[in-house]
Design an enzyme around this catalytic site. Structure first.
Site, PDB file in Angstrom:
ATOM      1  N   ALA A 255     -44.435  62.895  79.371  1.00  0.00           N
ATOM      2  CA  ALA A 255     -45.023  64.101  78.765  1.00  0.00           C
ATOM      3  C   ALA A 255     -43.981  65.187  78.533  1.00  0.00           C
ATOM      4  O   ALA A 255     -44.315  66.277  78.063  1.00  0.00           O
ATOM      5  CB  ALA A 255     -46.140  64.636  79.666  1.00  0.00           C
ATOM      6  N   ASP A 256     -42.726  64.894  78.861  1.00  0.00           N
ATOM      7  CA  ASP A 256     -41.692  65.927  78.779  1.00  0.00           C
ATOM      8  C   ASP A 256     -41.414  66.357  77.335  1.00  0.00           C
ATOM      9  O   ASP A 256     -41.095  65.536  76.469  1.00  0.00           O
ATOM     10  CB  ASP A 256     -40.404  65.399  79.414  1.00  0.00           C
ATOM     11  CG  ASP A 256     -39.348  66.463  79.497  1.00  0.00           C
ATOM     12  OD1 ASP A 256     -39.362  67.218  80.479  1.00  0.00           O
ATOM     13  OD2 ASP A 256     -38.516  66.567  78.567  1.00  0.00           O
ATOM     14  N   VAL A 257     -41.515  67.645  77.088  1.00  0.00           N
ATOM     15  CA  VAL A 257     -41.318  68.173  75.738  1.00  0.00           C
ATOM     16  C   VAL A 257     -39.881  67.989  75.268  1.00  0.00           C
ATOM     17  O   VAL A 257     -39.630  67.736  74.083  1.00  0.00           O
ATOM     18  CB  VAL A 257     -41.715  69.665  75.701  1.00  0.00           C
ATOM     19  CG1 VAL A 257     -41.282  70.297  74.398  1.00  0.00           C
ATOM     20  CG2 VAL A 257     -43.204  69.810  75.872  1.00  0.00           C
ATOM     21  N   LEU A 259     -37.834  65.538  76.125  1.00  0.00           N
ATOM     22  CA  LEU A 259     -37.742  64.123  75.767  1.00  0.00           C
ATOM     23  C   LEU A 259     -38.328  63.882  74.379  1.00  0.00           C
ATOM     24  O   LEU A 259     -37.733  63.224  73.527  1.00  0.00           O
ATOM     25  CB  LEU A 259     -38.485  63.299  76.820  1.00  0.00           C
ATOM     26  CG  LEU A 259     -38.762  61.832  76.522  1.00  0.00           C
ATOM     27  CD1 LEU A 259     -37.497  61.018  76.658  1.00  0.00           C
ATOM     28  CD2 LEU A 259     -39.840  61.293  77.439  1.00  0.00           C
TER      29      LEU A 259
END
Length: 305
Positions: A255-257, A259
């Site tokens: 869910a990392d923005v 990434l």
DNA sequence: GTCCAGGAAAAGG
DNA sequence: CCTTTTCATGGA
């Protein structure tokens, strides 16, 4: 505080290793408060047992040179402890060849592993620090996250001047466990984050939560489940901590923005990829999701050199 | 002023 | 059980 007279310790890294790439990550924020960089060397204060040591880390072709500058009080096996800390922090022992071979089959990652060859997944060995940093960083921009961390560290952590510089230690769980939500609200933490952080501090103080216990499970997926069961720790935070503290190579904060933005840039997409698209892409990364994520984060920085 | 940021809990369906 | 809304605040 005692000045420390000893020979430098050379810590070899597995090949390939590139100090300049590790430095590119370490220098990414001017607001970093737990170490400082001077003349291409890293300086920080490290807690060792009941004592602490000031260290200098310098890059070499095939590893790092560590010098212990001083120690707050004498402790046995200091060199061994410091060497272990630095090896873990900079992940000097991981053999990157299998990662690079596997990424050769991924069009997104292939250029990155070539550009950043020798980059190590810089870790956060202290579990409390990793958890707090992840919780503070939830849903805010990185610049503000560093500001929050600096306020947290300067307000509640130990600081010691040495050689004209101030060195800080990350606050201990026992110190934070005594705080009230209002104490953290004053730093501009949100109310919920303040509650999460104090709760995590209490769990670590009473021994309910510890790095050794999580590692002792021998199963990172079970460690992930236990972390997620804690209020304030969702899948992103659990995987972030698994990645940077527990050294789970399969940890994947999908869910990392950051990434997502990195993948968007690499593939020249109009929009961020969906979770499903990321899952599909990451089938090529199985076993190395954490390193793939770290290299993608690296790709968001301007390439110096 | 708007939009977004290294998400997670709570509410809603 | 899955999806949507709310929370909350600085930085660009």
């Amino acid at each position: 505080m005692n000045l420390y007279e000893t020979e430098d310790m050379f810590l070899p890294a597995t090949h390939p290793f590139r100090w300049s790439e590790c430095m590119a990550y370490l220098t990414r924020s001017a607001d970093e408060c737990l170490f400082h960089i001077e003349d291409d060397k890293v300086y920080r204060l490290v807690r060792v047992a009941a004592s602490s040591a000031w260290i200098e880390v310098a890059g070499r072709e095939d590893g790092v040179m560590v010098r212990i500058l001083a120690v707050s009080s004498p402790i046995p096996d200091l060199e061994t402890s410091i060497a272990a800390f630095v090896r873990e922090w900079l992940d000097l022992d991981t053999n990157l060849h299998p990662f690079y071979r596997q990424m050769d089959g991924c069009p997104v990652m292939r250029p990155l592993v070539r550009a950043y060859e020798g980059l190590r997944l810089v870790g956060v060995p202290d579990l409390f620090e990793a958890l707090c940093w992840a919780i503070m960083g939830q849903q805010i921009n990185l610049a503000f996250a560093y500001t929050l961390k600096r306020r947290f560290v300067t307000s509640f952590g130990e600081s010691h001047a040495f050689g004209g510089r101030v060195y800080s230690l990350f606050p201990t769980p026992s110190r934070i466990a005594t705080l009230t939500v209002e104490d953290l609200l004053a730093l501009q933490c949100t109310r919920m984050k303040s509650e999460y952080i104090i709760d995590v501090a209490k769990r670590m103080t009473d021994g309910t939560l510890s790095k050794s216990a999580l590692l002792g499970l021998g199963d990172f997926r079970e460690a992930e489940r236990q972390l997620i069961s804690i209020r304030g720790i969702g899948p992103w935070t659990a995987n972030y901590v698994l990645m940077r503290c527990l050294r789970d190579k399969s940890a994947f904060p999908i869910a990392d923005v950051g990434l997502q933005n990195a993948v968007k840039a690499r593939l020249e997409l109009a929009e961020k990829p969906t979770i499903e698209e990321l899952k599909s892409l990451a089938t090529a990364w199985i076993g190395w999701e954490a390193y793939a994520t770290f290299y993608l984060w690296r790709s968001l920085q301007q390439t110096v050199s």
